[in-house]
Design a protein around this motif. Sequence first.
Motif, PDB file in Angstrom:
ATOM      1  N   CYS A  42       0.832  -1.206   0.000  1.00 26.13           N
ATOM      2  CA  CYS A  42       0.000   0.000   0.000  1.00 26.13           C
ATOM      3  C   CYS A  42       0.865   1.254   0.000  1.00 26.13           C
ATOM      4  CB  CYS A  42      -0.922  -0.002   1.217  1.00 26.13           C
ATOM      5  SG  CYS A  42      -2.215  -1.254   1.164  1.00 26.13           S
ATOM      6  N   THR A  44       3.991   1.589  -1.115  1.00 24.60           N
ATOM      7  CA  THR A  44       4.649   1.733  -2.416  1.00 24.60           C
ATOM      8  C   THR A  44       3.691   2.272  -3.464  1.00 24.60           C
ATOM      9  OG1 THR A  44       6.184  -0.067  -1.916  1.00 24.60           O
ATOM     10  CG2 THR A  44       5.882   0.486  -4.227  1.00 24.60           C
ATOM     11  N   GLU A  45       2.491   1.751  -3.472  1.00 20.62           N
ATOM     12  CA  GLU A  45       1.490   2.218  -4.432  1.00 20.62           C
ATOM     13  C   GLU A  45       1.202   3.707  -4.250  1.00 20.62           C
ATOM     14  OE1 GLU A  45      -3.196   1.305  -5.625  1.00 20.62           O
ATOM     15  OE2 GLU A  45      -2.085  -0.120  -4.365  1.00 20.62           O
ATOM     16  N   THR A  46       1.097   4.132  -2.996  1.00 23.43           N
ATOM     17  CA  THR A  46       0.812   5.539  -2.717  1.00 23.43           C
ATOM     18  C   THR A  46       1.983   6.428  -3.113  1.00 23.43           C
ATOM     19  OG1 THR A  46      -0.613   4.903  -0.869  1.00 23.43           O
ATOM     20  CG2 THR A  46       0.148   7.182  -0.928  1.00 23.43           C
ATOM     21  N   ARG A  48       4.185   5.878  -5.420  1.00 23.42           N
ATOM     22  CA  ARG A  48       4.243   5.949  -6.880  1.00 23.42           C
ATOM     23  C   ARG A  48       3.167   6.880  -7.434  1.00 23.42           C
ATOM     24  NH1 ARG A  48       5.402  -0.480  -7.878  1.00 23.42           N
ATOM     25  NH2 ARG A  48       7.668  -0.305  -8.205  1.00 23.42           N
ATOM     26  N   GLU A  49       2.025   6.877  -6.798  1.00 24.35           N
ATOM     27  CA  GLU A  49       0.925   7.716  -7.271  1.00 24.35           C
ATOM     28  C   GLU A  49       1.171   9.184  -6.956  1.00 24.35           C
ATOM     29  OE1 GLU A  49      -3.906   8.280  -6.533  1.00 24.35           O
ATOM     30  OE2 GLU A  49      -2.910   6.404  -5.981  1.00 24.35           O
TER      31      GLU A  49
END
Length: 199
Positions: A42, A44-46, A48-49
């Motif tokens: 979660c 990492t996804e944030t 990157r976004e």
Amino acid sequence: VTEENIRNGLAETRWPGRLEIIRKGSKTWILDGAHNAAAAGCLTETLRECWPDTKFTAVTGVFRDKEYSKIAEILSGVLDRAICIDLPDGSRSLPKEELAAVYENVGVKSDVSDSIETAIKEATSDAVLVTGSLSLLRSAKEGIEKFRDQKISYIELVDHYLADDCQALGFQMDCGHAFSEKYGDAASSILYFSIQIPS
């Protein structure tokens, strides 16, 4: 409860230790206590976004019973360096040298540091991620505040910010001016010390 109430409530919600952001000038610290693979995913996804073009320096320590290999592999896509430390509870902490080897194995340049405060000073990147355990976040915040407020000596300034570039400039007096845009709020300190650099 109206939709506006809900939107305002969400906008004002703060969760310390979960994607907590501390900024000073151009420098950003992200504090997140992710200590398992799901949380690391979660996070990492944030990252990157929200920061798609940014590679972070991680200041990290983990407990030996956590999924540290999976965490390192997941985070490796958003990191260019990891500074590994021992957690305060030494009996449960994965030794920093072992953690550094794990990050090296997934392609992240890694170093070890003696303490969270020292690691904060060594993390000279403009984007720093403090993660791996909720237990290190309080001391990390204290270290960040101390680092933000301290008067930096000339030697520390060169070591942590200007070593390569100042050498290329021949340690001239305009060194501070040359870095004024690059280092934002640090520029006043850099200019102050630059007048002491011998010609």
